[in-house]
Scaffold this active site. Structure first.
Site, mmCIF file in Angstrom:
data_model
loop_
_atom_site.group_PDB
_atom_site.id
_atom_site.type_symbol
_atom_site.label_atom_id
_atom_site.label_comp_id
_atom_site.label_asym_id
_atom_site.label_seq_id
_atom_site.Cartn_x
_atom_site.Cartn_y
_atom_site.Cartn_z
ATOM 1 N N ASN A 170 -5.955 -31.993 -0.892
ATOM 2 C CA ASN A 170 -6.565 -32.905 0.068
ATOM 3 C C ASN A 170 -7.359 -32.128 1.116
ATOM 4 O OD1 ASN A 170 -5.515 -35.198 -1.143
ATOM 5 N ND2 ASN A 170 -3.698 -35.249 0.147
ATOM 6 N N HIS B 191 0.717 -37.082 -1.181
ATOM 7 C CA HIS B 191 0.640 -37.994 -2.331
ATOM 8 C C HIS B 191 0.428 -39.435 -1.875
ATOM 9 C CE1 HIS B 191 1.967 -35.046 -5.439
ATOM 10 N NE2 HIS B 191 2.480 -34.465 -4.367
ATOM 11 N N ASP C 221 2.390 -41.480 -9.935
ATOM 12 C CA ASP C 221 2.135 -40.101 -9.548
ATOM 13 C C ASP C 221 2.641 -39.164 -10.651
ATOM 14 O OD1 ASP C 221 1.587 -38.274 -6.988
ATOM 15 O OD2 ASP C 221 3.375 -37.506 -7.972
#
Length: 502
Positions: free
Chosen positions: A395, A36, A142
């Site tokens: 990712n 994150h 987030d």
């Protein structure tokens, strides 16, 4: 990119600007943890690069069990100057939280306990009311930090969200939240079920066995869908994806009930910056790349399972046998699990022979290499890599697509099972090793994937001139074009900045 001034200096004095027409500041609040944090930092860099009157302050929350990699990354952010318009504040440590509570309760308590620290830090930043400093324009939070909407409301500014997972998962959360609230249907009822869900975000029905583990737990579902309900309070959602990759999911979310979406990805950390790793890791990286230099193009399958990915000894042996049976060249990032009932990052084995089949390393000489920590981006970028056995963290998925490397899916936790389903069934950009594998909060899994499954998946992903490889190469080109001037993500980010500077 690098950044200037440690957070302690940032608080004294605040930003001081030359005379300019209009300057704005955003507060970024990412969740703790590398996946994150890194994405949020890249997002911040991209935004300030696109607008010279935008300033960003990133608040960093440090978990009590952060890995050395996270610590060194944070240190590099605070110490290495590049942009004077992105600053970092490491928030004070919060009181110890009982580690025996559930993962969801731990996360909620951890983030909630930072609320007062965020409020105090923002108050210090904004206490100088003058034309020489930027005006606070909003929070960018987030997905797990929705409680910070309350703090933004106290300061009278809007909240935006940066969603670090795919649009497919975002749509799943919105749809399940609506099903629960409108039809009183609890998601955890699908646990151990053969049911398939027809959801607008997906073309194909979604098997219950690929739903994220947190949604199959009653307490977890309540927490996550509670976050999703608050997503609707935001003024817009930045999503780390691009239109060409998830067109159907993004279209399904343009329903008038969802805040405006800005697909701005792929947001990746592709910088080759050894300052974020120690001298030992730099040497490991050099050794790995030298070994890859000696391998033929697209001949090596790379196995890596993220910053929290590790396996028990029985599973390690099955992977070794699967690799050996395939006869293919391989590079395997093998990590040692933390002690049982301990929440911590995996570490490198002092001697991997202890968990590998007898003689495996000797037989692998010349065609295979077992390593610990892996410089993943540098490896995926190497022309010798032909396939990637991955946990399907978002990712890692975007990195693999960027470099045109097809994936064999082996999800472990979070939303990774759903990511694997989307890659294999929806998009045709991956092959399956196993989509239902999952582990608990402590890294334990009741399932062992057998060597035959592993061998099959590796052979499929490494097939040369396959339709899969061609589709992945095409998506790689689209991912790069999306970020270019006039590309879909470039334009979407421009629309977001227009919204901020209205």
């Amino acid at each position: 990119m690098n950044f200037s001034l440690p957070s302690s200096e940032y608080l004294k004095p605040p930003f001081v600007l030359p005379q300019m027409e209009k300057a704005l500041e955003l507060i970024f609040i990412p969740s703790a943890g590398m996946g994150h944090l890194v994405s949020a930092v890249e997002m911040a860099e991209l935004l300030v690069a696109r607008h010279d009157r935008l300033f960003i302050t990133v608040f960093i929350m440090k978990l009590p069990f952060d890995s050395k990699g996270t610590e060194s990354y944070i240190a590099s952010l605070e110490a290495s100057p590049v942009s004077t318009r992105v600053k970092f504040i490491t928030l004070p440590k919060v009181p110890a939280i009982d580690k025996n509570i559930s993962p969801n309760s731990f996360r909620n308590q951890f983030i909630e306990s930072h609320k007062s620290h965020v409020k105090n830090a923002v108050a210090k930043l904004t206490e100088s009311e003058s034309e020489s400093r930027p005006r606070l324009a909003g929070f960018v939070i987030d997905m797990f930090c929705t409680t910070m909407i309350d703090v933004a409301d106290e300061f009278g500014v809007p909240t935006y969200m940066f969603f670090t997972s795919p649009a497919g998962f975002l749509g799943l959360l919105f749809n399940l939240q609506r099903i629960r609230d409108v039809y009183n249907k609890e998601v955890n009822e699908f646990k151990d079920s053969d049911a398939e869900l027809a959801l607008p975000t997906f073309v194909n029905s979604v098997p219950a066995n690929v739903l994220p583990s947190v949604l199959l737990d009653k307490e977890g579902a309540k927490a996550i869908l509670g976050y999703a309900k608050r997503f609707r309070e935001t003024k817009g959602i930045l999503v780390n994806t691009f239109t060409e990759l998830e067109s159907h999911a993004l279209d399904s979310l343009s329903d008038g009930e969802t805040p405006p979406l800005y697909p701005v990805g792929p947001i990746l950390n592709l910088k080759d910056d050894d300052s974020q790793s120690g001298s030992e890791q730099a040497q490991q990286k050099s050794d790995v790349l030298e070994w890859l230099d000696d391998q033929p193009p697209s001949s090596v399958v790379f196995l890596c399972f993220g910053s929290m990915g590790s396996f028990g000894e029985e599973q390690v042996r099955e992977i070794a046998w699967g690799l050996e049976r395939s006869g293919l060249r391989f590079l395997w990032s093998l990590r040692q699990p933390p002690p049982k009932e301990t929440v911590a990052s995996p570490s490198d084995y002092s001697d991997p022979k202890a968990v590998l089949p007898e003689g495996f390393l000797d037989r692998a000489v010349g065609i295979g290499k077992v390593i610990g920590w892996a410089p993943q981006v540098a490896i995926l970028a190497h022309p010798a890599i032909g396939g990637f056995v991955s946990h399907c963290g978002w990712n890692s998925t975007l990195e693999s697509l960027w470099f045109g490397v097809p994936i064999a899916t082996w999800p472990m936790y979070a939303e990774q099972q759903l990511n694997a389903f989307e890659l294999v069934r929806e998009l045709g950009l991956a092959v399956e090793i196993n989509m239902e594998y999952r582990r608990d909060f402590y890294g334990e899994s009741p399932k062992v994937v057998k060597a035959q499954e592993i061998e099959k998946g590796i052979r499929e992903v490494m097939a040369q001139n396959s339709d899969l490889r061609k589709r992945v190469k095409e998506m790689s080109e689209k991912s790069k074009k999306a970020l270019m001037d006039g590309g879909s993500s470039h334009s979407s980010l421009g629309h977001f900045l227009d919204q901020i500077f209205l």
